[in-house]
Scaffold this motif. Structure first.
Motif, PDB file in Angstrom:
ATOM      1  N   ALA A  37       0.833  -1.204   0.000  1.00 45.27           N
ATOM      2  CA  ALA A  37       0.000   0.000   0.000  1.00 45.27           C
ATOM      3  C   ALA A  37       0.866   1.252   0.000  1.00 45.27           C
ATOM      4  O   ALA A  37       0.581   2.232  -0.704  1.00 45.27           O
ATOM      5  CB  ALA A  37      -0.929  -0.011   1.213  1.00 45.27           C
ATOM      6  N   MET A  38       1.950   1.238   0.777  1.00 50.15           N
ATOM      7  CA  MET A  38       2.866   2.385   0.804  1.00 50.15           C
ATOM      8  C   MET A  38       3.555   2.572  -0.543  1.00 50.15           C
ATOM      9  O   MET A  38       3.727   3.695  -1.019  1.00 50.15           O
ATOM     10  CB  MET A  38       3.901   2.204   1.913  1.00 50.15           C
ATOM     11  CG  MET A  38       3.362   2.397   3.313  1.00 50.15           C
ATOM     12  SD  MET A  38       4.670   2.382   4.588  1.00 50.15           S
ATOM     13  CE  MET A  38       4.970   0.623   4.730  1.00 50.15           C
ATOM     14  N   GLN A  39       3.957   1.457  -1.160  1.00 51.44           N
ATOM     15  CA  GLN A  39       4.640   1.547  -2.441  1.00 51.44           C
ATOM     16  C   GLN A  39       3.708   2.080  -3.515  1.00 51.44           C
ATOM     17  O   GLN A  39       4.133   2.839  -4.396  1.00 51.44           O
ATOM     18  CB  GLN A  39       5.193   0.182  -2.846  1.00 51.44           C
ATOM     19  CG  GLN A  39       6.025   0.193  -4.108  1.00 51.44           C
ATOM     20  CD  GLN A  39       7.237   1.103  -3.996  1.00 51.44           C
ATOM     21  OE1 GLN A  39       7.961   1.068  -3.011  1.00 51.44           O
ATOM     22  NE2 GLN A  39       7.468   1.930  -5.005  1.00 51.44           N
ATOM     23  N   MET A  40       2.433   1.689  -3.468  1.00 54.84           N
ATOM     24  CA  MET A  40       1.478   2.196  -4.457  1.00 54.84           C
ATOM     25  C   MET A  40       1.356   3.712  -4.362  1.00 54.84           C
ATOM     26  O   MET A  40       1.325   4.409  -5.377  1.00 54.84           O
ATOM     27  CB  MET A  40       0.116   1.545  -4.267  1.00 54.84           C
ATOM     28  CG  MET A  40      -0.898   1.972  -5.325  1.00 54.84           C
ATOM     29  SD  MET A  40      -2.516   1.176  -5.140  1.00 54.84           S
ATOM     30  CE  MET A  40      -3.116   2.013  -3.673  1.00 54.84           C
ATOM     31  N   VAL A  41       1.313   4.222  -3.141  1.00 57.77           N
ATOM     32  CA  VAL A  41       1.250   5.674  -2.953  1.00 57.77           C
ATOM     33  C   VAL A  41       2.495   6.336  -3.548  1.00 57.77           C
ATOM     34  O   VAL A  41       2.409   7.342  -4.258  1.00 57.77           O
ATOM     35  CB  VAL A  41       1.115   6.026  -1.456  1.00 57.77           C
ATOM     36  CG1 VAL A  41       1.266   7.535  -1.250  1.00 57.77           C
ATOM     37  CG2 VAL A  41      -0.232   5.549  -0.926  1.00 57.77           C
ATOM     38  N   ASN A  42       3.671   5.760  -3.264  1.00 61.29           N
ATOM     39  CA  ASN A  42       4.916   6.300  -3.822  1.00 61.29           C
ATOM     40  C   ASN A  42       4.892   6.297  -5.345  1.00 61.29           C
ATOM     41  O   ASN A  42       5.301   7.268  -6.000  1.00 61.29           O
ATOM     42  CB  ASN A  42       6.111   5.490  -3.327  1.00 61.29           C
ATOM     43  CG  ASN A  42       6.424   5.728  -1.868  1.00 61.29           C
ATOM     44  OD1 ASN A  42       5.897   6.643  -1.251  1.00 61.29           O
ATOM     45  ND2 ASN A  42       7.277   4.887  -1.304  1.00 61.29           N
ATOM     46  N   ASN A  43       4.431   5.174  -5.913  1.00 61.77           N
ATOM     47  CA  ASN A  43       4.375   5.063  -7.372  1.00 61.77           C
ATOM     48  C   ASN A  43       3.477   6.128  -7.978  1.00 61.77           C
ATOM     49  O   ASN A  43       3.840   6.802  -8.948  1.00 61.77           O
ATOM     50  CB  ASN A  43       3.864   3.675  -7.772  1.00 61.77           C
ATOM     51  CG  ASN A  43       4.838   2.562  -7.434  1.00 61.77           C
ATOM     52  OD1 ASN A  43       6.032   2.791  -7.260  1.00 61.77           O
ATOM     53  ND2 ASN A  43       4.329   1.352  -7.332  1.00 61.77           N
ATOM     54  N   LEU A  44       2.283   6.267  -7.419  1.00 62.43           N
ATOM     55  CA  LEU A  44       1.300   7.189  -7.985  1.00 62.43           C
ATOM     56  C   LEU A  44       1.716   8.643  -7.802  1.00 62.43           C
ATOM     57  O   LEU A  44       1.391   9.501  -8.626  1.00 62.43           O
ATOM     58  CB  LEU A  44      -0.074   6.943  -7.355  1.00 62.43           C
ATOM     59  CG  LEU A  44      -0.701   5.584  -7.678  1.00 62.43           C
ATOM     60  CD1 LEU A  44      -1.988   5.384  -6.888  1.00 62.43           C
ATOM     61  CD2 LEU A  44      -0.978   5.444  -9.175  1.00 62.43           C
ATOM     62  N   GLU A  45       2.456   8.924  -6.727  1.00 58.86           N
ATOM     63  CA  GLU A  45       2.909  10.301  -6.493  1.00 58.86           C
ATOM     64  C   GLU A  45       4.041  10.694  -7.430  1.00 58.86           C
ATOM     65  O   GLU A  45       4.156  11.868  -7.807  1.00 58.86           O
ATOM     66  CB  GLU A  45       3.368  10.459  -5.044  1.00 58.86           C
ATOM     67  CG  GLU A  45       2.233  10.522  -4.030  1.00 58.86           C
ATOM     68  CD  GLU A  45       2.739  10.720  -2.619  1.00 58.86           C
ATOM     69  OE1 GLU A  45       3.964  10.574  -2.393  1.00 58.86           O
ATOM     70  OE2 GLU A  45       1.917  11.022  -1.731  1.00 58.86           O
ATOM     71  N   GLY A  46       4.865   9.732  -7.822  1.00 57.47           N
ATOM     72  CA  GLY A  46       6.048  10.072  -8.600  1.00 57.47           C
ATOM     73  C   GLY A  46       5.963   9.848 -10.094  1.00 57.47           C
ATOM     74  O   GLY A  46       6.828  10.322 -10.839  1.00 57.47           O
ATOM     75  N   ILE A  47       4.906   9.157 -10.542  1.00 54.94           N
ATOM     76  CA  ILE A  47       4.891   8.714 -11.934  1.00 54.94           C
ATOM     77  C   ILE A  47       4.686   9.851 -12.921  1.00 54.94           C
ATOM     78  O   ILE A  47       5.260   9.838 -14.020  1.00 54.94           O
ATOM     79  CB  ILE A  47       3.816   7.611 -12.139  1.00 54.94           C
ATOM     80  CG1 ILE A  47       3.978   6.994 -13.526  1.00 54.94           C
ATOM     81  CG2 ILE A  47       2.425   8.153 -11.913  1.00 54.94           C
ATOM     82  CD1 ILE A  47       3.064   5.820 -13.775  1.00 54.94           C
ATOM     83  N   ASP A  48       3.918  10.866 -12.577  1.00 62.49           N
ATOM     84  CA  ASP A  48       3.609  11.926 -13.539  1.00 62.49           C
ATOM     85  C   ASP A  48       4.865  12.699 -13.957  1.00 62.49           C
ATOM     86  O   ASP A  48       5.146  12.826 -15.152  1.00 62.49           O
ATOM     87  CB  ASP A  48       2.578  12.893 -12.941  1.00 62.49           C
ATOM     88  CG  ASP A  48       1.195  12.280 -12.840  1.00 62.49           C
ATOM     89  OD1 ASP A  48       0.445  12.342 -13.825  1.00 62.49           O
ATOM     90  OD2 ASP A  48       0.871  11.711 -11.779  1.00 62.49           O
ATOM     91  N   GLY A  49       5.591  13.220 -12.969  1.00 61.60           N
ATOM     92  CA  GLY A  49       6.764  14.018 -13.286  1.00 61.60           C
ATOM     93  C   GLY A  49       7.846  13.231 -13.996  1.00 61.60           C
ATOM     94  O   GLY A  49       8.441  13.702 -14.971  1.00 61.60           O
ATOM     95  N   LEU A  50       8.086  12.007 -13.516  1.00 60.51           N
ATOM     96  CA  LEU A  50       9.109  11.159 -14.128  1.00 60.51           C
ATOM     97  C   LEU A  50       8.760  10.827 -15.569  1.00 60.51           C
ATOM     98  O   LEU A  50       9.601  10.950 -16.476  1.00 60.51           O
ATOM     99  CB  LEU A  50       9.262   9.873 -13.311  1.00 60.51           C
ATOM    100  CG  LEU A  50      10.214   8.813 -13.870  1.00 60.51           C
ATOM    101  CD1 LEU A  50      11.640   9.338 -13.905  1.00 60.51           C
ATOM    102  CD2 LEU A  50      10.137   7.530 -13.044  1.00 60.51           C
TER     103      LEU A  50
END
Length: 252
Positions: free
Chosen positions: A192-205
């Motif tokens: 669950a924590m990793q999903m939050v990290n993924n979704l927060e960082g994917i747009d800019g990257l």
């Protein structure tokens, strides 16, 4: 913090006992440096980053400086423990040169520890095959390579440490679920924590890599990301990424 959860409450795995001087490279918000300073009141902790986004209220043994890891290092003293997290893919210089610089700025007996997330999604059951997530990931890796960098080279971190002259090498790899698809309380929590990290960082990257390296339009990127974000939340896709922690000691 997902890293501390993975490490069972520890801030690192290198056996650096009571280091007098500590350097946290690419400190970001400074949370690691602050927590280390609080847990080790006899240590002097310095965090460096290009962005001054750290808080003003700090432990008395912690401070921050604006600095670029790619510039010449001109510290007035050497360190006993140098820590870096989510740093290597953003370094412009050759990694062999970077680790040699770390080596030169450690006291004899000092430790280096590097923790990196490998942005390569895999699944053991083939559930990722044919998904938008898999297509996005392949294109991302291709784009990063075109930019002269590698998203997976950190898997060879232990090799670079040995090349620089470090001894007493250690390495640990963690398979981290993409979301809470995995069985087990801890696995679901970290997913669950990793999903939050993924979704927060994917747009800019994605926008940076796809538009600069692959020639995509912002509209096309946004269209793809709708499907990729859906896949990242899909518990039927049993995907995971790898987080690697590597450490070594400068000979006494």
């Amino acid at each position: 913090m997902i890293s501390k959860f993975l490490l069972k409450g520890k801030l690192g795995l290198a056996p650096a006992e009571s280091p007098r001087r500590v350097l946290d490279l690419g400190t970001g918000t400074g949370i690691w440096a602050i927590e280390f300073a609080e847990e080790n009141p006899d240590s002097e902790v310095l965090g460096t980053d290009l962005s001054p986004i750290q808080p003003d209220y700090l432990p008395p043994n912690c401070r921050f400086e604006i600095d670029d890891v790619d510039d010449d290092w001109v510290y007035s003293h050497k360190f006993d423990y140098i820590h870096g997290r989510y740093l290597l893919p953003f370094i412009k210089r050759k990694w062999s040169s970077f680790f040699k610089t770390v080596y030169d700025n450690l006291n004899p007996g000092g430790w280096i520890e590097s923790q990196e997330t490998i942005i390569y999604f895999q699944s053991v059951d083939g559930s990722i095959d044919g998904t938008a997530l898999q297509r996005w990931n392949a294109l991302l890796l291709q784009g990063i390579r075109k930019m002269g960098r590698s998203a997976t080279e950190a898997l060879r971190c232990k090799y670079y440490l040995a090349e620089a002259g470090f001894v007493n090498l250690g390495e640990k790899k963690f398979a981290v679920p993409m979301n809470n698809w995995a069985k087990g309380k801890d696995e679901k929590a970290i997913g669950a924590m990793q999903m939050v990290n993924n979704l927060e960082g994917i747009d800019g990257l994605t926008m940076t890599v796809f538009t600069r390296a692959l020639g995509w339009t912002p509209a096309d990127v946004e269209k793809l990301l709708v499907d990729v974000k859906r896949d990242m939340k899909d518990r039927s896709i049993h995907a995971y990424i790898t987080i690697i922690v590597a450490w070594g000691q400068k000979p006494s």
